[in-house]
Design a protein around this motif. Structure first.
Motif, PDB file in Angstrom:
ATOM      1  N   HIS A 198    -144.220   0.350  24.755  1.00  0.00           N
ATOM      2  CA  HIS A 198    -143.274   1.255  24.093  1.00  0.00           C
ATOM      3  C   HIS A 198    -141.981   1.365  24.871  1.00  0.00           C
ATOM      4  N   ASP A 199    -140.935   1.833  24.199  1.00  0.00           N
ATOM      5  CA  ASP A 199    -139.643   2.038  24.841  1.00  0.00           C
ATOM      6  C   ASP A 199    -139.672   3.290  25.710  1.00  0.00           C
ATOM      7  N   GLU A 200    -138.759   3.322  26.684  1.00  0.00           N
ATOM      8  CA  GLU A 200    -138.646   4.499  27.550  1.00  0.00           C
ATOM      9  C   GLU A 200    -137.182   4.857  27.742  1.00  0.00           C
ATOM     10  N   LEU A 201    -136.833   6.018  27.233  1.00  0.00           N
ATOM     11  CA  LEU A 201    -135.488   6.547  27.412  1.00  0.00           C
ATOM     12  C   LEU A 201    -135.271   6.924  28.872  1.00  0.00           C
ATOM     13  N   GLU A 202    -134.048   6.798  29.336  1.00  0.00           N
ATOM     14  CA  GLU A 202    -133.630   7.143  30.691  1.00  0.00           C
ATOM     15  C   GLU A 202    -133.947   6.054  31.720  1.00  0.00           C
ATOM     16  N   ALA A 203    -134.807   5.111  31.404  1.00  0.00           N
ATOM     17  CA  ALA A 203    -135.079   4.011  32.333  1.00  0.00           C
ATOM     18  C   ALA A 203    -134.064   2.895  32.091  1.00  0.00           C
ATOM     19  N   ALA A 204    -133.675   2.208  33.162  1.00  0.00           N
ATOM     20  CA  ALA A 204    -132.685   1.141  33.041  1.00  0.00           C
ATOM     21  C   ALA A 204    -133.135   0.089  32.037  1.00  0.00           C
ATOM     22  N   PHE A 205    -132.172  -0.482  31.326  1.00  0.00           N
ATOM     23  CA  PHE A 205    -132.480  -1.432  30.267  1.00  0.00           C
ATOM     24  C   PHE A 205    -133.286  -2.606  30.812  1.00  0.00           C
ATOM     25  N   CYS A 206    -134.390  -2.922  30.115  1.00  0.00           N
ATOM     26  CA  CYS A 206    -135.298  -4.028  30.447  1.00  0.00           C
ATOM     27  C   CYS A 206    -136.180  -3.759  31.664  1.00  0.00           C
ATOM     28  N   THR A 207    -136.140  -2.534  32.206  1.00  0.00           N
ATOM     29  CA  THR A 207    -137.082  -2.182  33.265  1.00  0.00           C
ATOM     30  C   THR A 207    -138.475  -2.030  32.656  1.00  0.00           C
ATOM     31  N   VAL A 208    -139.469  -2.658  33.281  1.00  0.00           N
ATOM     32  CA  VAL A 208    -140.832  -2.637  32.755  1.00  0.00           C
ATOM     33  C   VAL A 208    -141.754  -2.003  33.784  1.00  0.00           C
ATOM     34  N   ARG A 209    -142.559  -1.024  33.343  1.00  0.00           N
ATOM     35  CA  ARG A 209    -143.466  -0.330  34.250  1.00  0.00           C
ATOM     36  C   ARG A 209    -144.814  -0.094  33.576  1.00  0.00           C
ATOM     37  N   THR A 210    -145.862  -0.123  34.379  1.00  0.00           N
ATOM     38  CA  THR A 210    -147.182   0.272  33.897  1.00  0.00           C
ATOM     39  C   THR A 210    -147.326   1.782  34.048  1.00  0.00           C
ATOM     40  N   ARG A 211    -147.865   2.420  33.017  1.00  0.00           N
ATOM     41  CA  ARG A 211    -148.088   3.857  33.032  1.00  0.00           C
ATOM     42  C   ARG A 211    -149.569   4.139  32.788  1.00  0.00           C
ATOM     43  N   LYS A 212    -150.092   5.159  33.420  1.00  0.00           N
ATOM     44  CA  LYS A 212    -151.446   5.586  33.100  1.00  0.00           C
ATOM     45  C   LYS A 212    -151.468   6.129  31.677  1.00  0.00           C
TER      46      LYS A 212
ATOM     47  N   LYS B 130    -128.030  -4.865  20.272  1.00  0.00           N
ATOM     48  CA  LYS B 130    -126.965  -5.864  20.275  1.00  0.00           C
ATOM     49  C   LYS B 130    -127.540  -7.241  20.601  1.00  0.00           C
ATOM     50  N   SER B 131    -126.835  -8.273  20.189  1.00  0.00           N
ATOM     51  CA  SER B 131    -127.354  -9.637  20.341  1.00  0.00           C
ATOM     52  C   SER B 131    -127.621  -9.976  21.803  1.00  0.00           C
ATOM     53  N   HIS B 132    -126.727  -9.568  22.712  1.00  0.00           N
ATOM     54  CA  HIS B 132    -126.939  -9.901  24.121  1.00  0.00           C
ATOM     55  C   HIS B 132    -128.123  -9.106  24.698  1.00  0.00           C
ATOM     56  N   GLU B 133    -128.379  -7.908  24.162  1.00  0.00           N
ATOM     57  CA  GLU B 133    -129.536  -7.130  24.606  1.00  0.00           C
ATOM     58  C   GLU B 133    -130.832  -7.794  24.150  1.00  0.00           C
ATOM     59  N   LYS B 134    -130.839  -8.277  22.915  1.00  0.00           N
ATOM     60  CA  LYS B 134    -132.024  -8.986  22.415  1.00  0.00           C
ATOM     61  C   LYS B 134    -132.278 -10.241  23.245  1.00  0.00           C
ATOM     62  N   GLU B 135    -131.218 -10.940  23.622  1.00  0.00           N
ATOM     63  CA  GLU B 135    -131.374 -12.131  24.460  1.00  0.00           C
ATOM     64  C   GLU B 135    -131.941 -11.771  25.826  1.00  0.00           C
ATOM     65  N   MET B 136    -131.530 -10.633  26.388  1.00  0.00           N
ATOM     66  CA  MET B 136    -132.076 -10.184  27.672  1.00  0.00           C
ATOM     67  C   MET B 136    -133.568  -9.907  27.568  1.00  0.00           C
ATOM     68  N   ILE B 137    -133.958  -9.242  26.489  1.00  0.00           N
ATOM     69  CA  ILE B 137    -135.383  -8.958  26.297  1.00  0.00           C
ATOM     70  C   ILE B 137    -136.165 -10.257  26.167  1.00  0.00           C
ATOM     71  N   ASP B 138    -135.658 -11.177  25.362  1.00  0.00           N
ATOM     72  CA  ASP B 138    -136.338 -12.458  25.166  1.00  0.00           C
ATOM     73  C   ASP B 138    -136.485 -13.217  26.484  1.00  0.00           C
ATOM     74  N   ALA B 139    -135.450 -13.164  27.312  1.00  0.00           N
ATOM     75  CA  ALA B 139    -135.440 -13.969  28.537  1.00  0.00           C
ATOM     76  C   ALA B 139    -136.220 -13.332  29.682  1.00  0.00           C
ATOM     77  N   LYS B 140    -136.238 -11.987  29.763  1.00  0.00           N
ATOM     78  CA  LYS B 140    -136.769 -11.329  30.952  1.00  0.00           C
ATOM     79  C   LYS B 140    -138.070 -10.572  30.747  1.00  0.00           C
ATOM     80  N   VAL B 141    -138.179  -9.901  29.621  1.00  0.00           N
ATOM     81  CA  VAL B 141    -139.213  -8.873  29.504  1.00  0.00           C
ATOM     82  C   VAL B 141    -140.606  -9.443  29.279  1.00  0.00           C
ATOM     83  N   GLY B 142    -140.708 -10.564  28.551  1.00  0.00           N
ATOM     84  CA  GLY B 142    -142.032 -11.122  28.273  1.00  0.00           C
ATOM     85  C   GLY B 142    -142.835 -11.384  29.527  1.00  0.00           C
ATOM     86  N   SER B 143    -142.221 -12.020  30.521  1.00  0.00           N
ATOM     87  CA  SER B 143    -142.935 -12.332  31.762  1.00  0.00           C
ATOM     88  C   SER B 143    -143.306 -11.058  32.518  1.00  0.00           C
ATOM     89  N   LEU B 144    -142.483 -10.019  32.405  1.00  0.00           N
ATOM     90  CA  LEU B 144    -142.788  -8.753  33.074  1.00  0.00           C
ATOM     91  C   LEU B 144    -143.953  -8.034  32.389  1.00  0.00           C
TER      92      LEU B 144
END
Length: 202
Positions: free
Chosen positions: A101-115, A173-187
């Motif tokens: 899920h998304d998290e407001l206030e966290a830096a864009f594309c930051t990925v964290r595990t939550r309990k 935005k298109s560049h944000e979607k590209e960032m997610i595609d490039a970075k977030v999957g592996s995280l």
């Protein structure tokens, strides 16, 4: 007993708000599928939780995009979890559940595990899921293999309800979607691997 399968459900919105920041969980899960391909197949329309939704099912991961609007996703997730048990002939202890899920206030594309039972921090999709699923924990003796993975979507300019709503519902935005595609999957995959290791050792 360590889980045999992992039901990984992304939270987000449907049309006309599918392409908004609040749907970052959907985009993140799609990125994770691409990172695992070809062993993790493409998303196709299937029935889970008595609804048509986008599913990528393999072993050990069953990736599913919630077909509901964000704020009322809990009842569907509860039904989908039960459907997965039935479809794959699993005992409750054998099926892990991970929300993305998304998290407001966290830096864009930051990925964290939550309990699982950590604060929802105002994220109404998470709140809905907790309200629907938490009553199952004691009677079914489950919950020890439930967790969440959050994806940062940045901070609104202000903190009024109107400004927060405008931020989470704005189109990605298109560049944000590209960032997610490039970075977030592996995280996302790294978080899943870490959860698997933790649960297999427990």
């Amino acid at each position: 007993m360590a889980p045999l399968r992992y039901l990984v459900v992304s939270l987000g919105n449907q049309a006309p708000y599918y392409d908004c920041l609040h749907s970052a969980g959907h985009f993140a899960l799609a990125s994770a599928q691409k990172a695992l391909a070809p062993s993790q197949p493409r998303f196709t329309s299937q029935r889970y939780g008595k609804r048509s939704c986008l599913v990528s099912a393999a072993e050990p991961y069953i990736f599913v995009q919630s077909p509901t609007q964000m704020n009322v996703s809990g009842p569907w997730i509860s039904t989908a979890w039960r459907d997965a048990l039935s479809q794959h002939s699993l005992q409750p202890s054998e099926l892990a559940l991970v929300l993305v899920h998304d998290e407001l206030e966290a830096a864009f594309c930051t990925v964290r595990t939550r309990k699982w039972d950590a604060s929802h921090r105002g994220q109404r999709g998470v709140k809905s899921a907790q309200m629907s699923l938490n009553p199952l924990q004691k009677p079914l003796r489950v919950g020890q293999h439930w967790a969440r993975i959050s994806v940062g979507i940045g901070r609104p300019a202000g903190r009024t309800p109107e400004e927060v709503s405008a931020h989470v519902l704005r189109t990605v935005k298109s560049h944000e979607k590209e960032m997610i595609d490039a970075k977030v999957g592996s995280l996302i995959l790294r978080c899943l691997f870490e959860l698997r290791g933790e649960w297999e050792r427990s």
